[in-house]
Design an enzyme around this catalytic site. Sequence first.
Site, short mmCIF file in Angstrom:
data_model
loop_
_atom_site.label_atom_id
_atom_site.label_comp_id
_atom_site.label_asym_id
_atom_site.label_seq_id
_atom_site.Cartn_x
_atom_site.Cartn_y
_atom_site.Cartn_z
N TYR A 3 -8.21 5.77 5.12
CA TYR A 3 -7.59 4.61 4.74
C TYR A 3 -8.12 3.44 5.56
O TYR A 3 -8.47 2.03 5.33
CB TYR A 3 -5.93 4.73 4.78
CG TYR A 3 -5.12 3.46 4.43
CD1 TYR A 3 -5.01 2.88 3.33
CD2 TYR A 3 -4.87 2.76 5.35
CE1 TYR A 3 -4.25 1.92 2.83
CE2 TYR A 3 -4.00 1.47 5.26
CZ TYR A 3 -3.90 1.11 3.79
OH TYR A 3 -3.01 -0.10 3.62
N SER A 20 -5.53 -4.87 5.62
CA SER A 20 -4.42 -4.40 6.33
C SER A 20 -4.78 -4.49 7.68
O SER A 20 -5.68 -4.47 8.34
CB SER A 20 -4.46 -2.67 6.23
OG SER A 20 -3.29 -2.23 7.05
N1 LIG Z 1 2.66 -1.12 2.29
C1 LIG Z 1 2.20 -1.49 3.54
O1 LIG Z 1 2.70 -1.06 4.71
C2 LIG Z 1 0.79 -2.10 3.44
C3 LIG Z 1 0.13 -2.68 4.64
C4 LIG Z 1 -0.97 -3.34 4.60
C5 LIG Z 1 -1.60 -3.33 3.70
N2 LIG Z 1 -1.16 -2.78 2.26
C6 LIG Z 1 -1.96 -2.78 1.05
O2 LIG Z 1 -1.29 -3.54 0.09
C7 LIG Z 1 -1.83 -3.10 -1.30
C8 LIG Z 1 -0.58 -2.83 -2.06
O3 LIG Z 1 0.20 -1.89 -1.57
P1 LIG Z 1 1.72 -1.64 -1.52
O4 LIG Z 1 2.02 -1.58 -0.20
O5 LIG Z 1 2.06 -2.69 -2.49
O6 LIG Z 1 2.08 -0.28 -2.21
P2 LIG Z 1 2.36 0.50 -3.76
O7 LIG Z 1 3.56 -0.41 -4.04
O8 LIG Z 1 2.00 1.46 -3.52
O9 LIG Z 1 1.07 -0.61 -4.61
C9 LIG Z 1 -0.06 0.11 -4.77
C10 LIG Z 1 -0.50 -0.32 -6.39
O10 LIG Z 1 -1.66 0.16 -6.61
C11 LIG Z 1 -1.70 0.84 -7.86
N3 LIG Z 1 -2.84 1.85 -7.81
C12 LIG Z 1 -3.26 2.66 -6.74
N4 LIG Z 1 -4.46 3.65 -7.30
C13 LIG Z 1 -4.74 3.02 -8.45
C14 LIG Z 1 -5.75 3.15 -9.30
N5 LIG Z 1 -6.53 4.24 -9.10
N6 LIG Z 1 -5.96 2.25 -10.51
C15 LIG Z 1 -5.13 1.24 -10.74
N7 LIG Z 1 -4.10 0.86 -9.67
C16 LIG Z 1 -3.74 1.85 -8.72
C17 LIG Z 1 -0.26 1.59 -7.85
O11 LIG Z 1 -0.04 1.85 -9.20
P3 LIG Z 1 -0.22 3.07 -10.07
O12 LIG Z 1 0.09 4.44 -8.90
O13 LIG Z 1 0.57 3.23 -10.91
O14 LIG Z 1 -1.84 3.13 -10.43
C18 LIG Z 1 0.51 0.28 -7.36
O15 LIG Z 1 1.13 -0.28 -8.15
C19 LIG Z 1 -2.71 -1.89 -0.97
O16 LIG Z 1 -4.02 -2.21 -0.78
C20 LIG Z 1 -2.21 -1.43 0.40
O17 LIG Z 1 -3.07 -0.98 1.12
C21 LIG Z 1 0.04 -2.28 2.35
#
Ligand SMILES: NC(=O)c1ccc[n+]([C@@H]2O[C@H](COP(=O)([O-])OP(=O)(O)OC[C@H]3O[C@@H](n4cnc5c(N)ncnc54)[C@H](OP(=O)(O)O)[C@@H]3O)[C@@H](O)[C@H]2O)c1
Length: 254
Positions: free
Chosen positions: A152, A139
Amino acid sequence: MKTTDNTILITGGATGIGLELAKEFVAKNNTVIICGRREAKLSEAKKILPQVITYQCDISDIHQRRKLFEFCTQEHPDINILVNNAGIQREINFLNGEADYLSGDSEIAINFEACIHLISLFVPYFSKRSEAAIVNVTSGLGIVPLHITPVYCATKAGLHSFSVSLRSQLQNTSIKVFELIPPIVDTELDRGARDRRGQKDKGIKPEIVSKEALKGLSNDQLEMPVGIVKLLQIGSRIAPSLFLKIINKKVATP
Ligand SMILES: NC(=O)c1ccc[n+]([C@@H]2O[C@H](COP(=O)([O-])OP(=O)(O)OC[C@H]3O[C@@H](n4cnc5c(N)ncnc54)[C@H](OP(=O)(O)O)[C@@H]3O)[C@@H](O)[C@H]2O)c1
């Protein structure tokens, strides 16, 4: 790196950035396995993308990670790409002590430990493949941290550092180590907290991130900063305290 005809595990692939990555990879004739904790989200993803293989698991649990590895390598022995995408984000105020820190799931376990353990399982397997890749999703907040989500940010900075070391360790192998570095993205990640603090910047669409990722993979761009993260990388080196102030003001205050 070729972006077709691979077999790919995307952790957290049922929603957000992971789901968009799954769509891109499926469209390019890859076999895609997605995992996550919520069965309902996996089923929804399967409806949108029937070609995808779903596997329910919690990657914060060491035994479930080993079972996930066994499932992938036994049922889909051609697997050659691991995308460490699953993640959570929590606001934690250390003035509220242990109670606040321990009140939710562990970001260290999910965002950091799980990625490293899965890598330790997959690397020996991947080293026998002619072409393989690890893609770690970090990130922009791993470069310039946000004070309201301190753990985080530390997990993402840690995963960045780990990716650099691993890349160097694996340089004479068939395994490439990529890092995808998104800015704020409009997904459900910590959506409740974002809404509560009235954050105006909802971020870019996850499909922009997935398209950049596919482009980066095909060009062997090992570090893939997306959008404003390119500016953050430069700015945080030239004027770190200025960028720290800008980011914290932009995101943490309505
Ligand atoms: N959104 C942003 O602003 C942003 C910015 C920079 C980086 N990121 C990174 O991008 C990645 C994806 O995030 P996103 O933004 O797409 O959010 P998201 O839609 O909330 O995706 C996160 C996914 O991780 C899964 N997850 C969480 N804990 C888990 C566990 N213990 N075991 C298995 N699966 C798990 C969740 O599914 P379940 O809850 O069903 O397990 C969900 O499908 C993350 O690493 C995040 O840090 C996001």
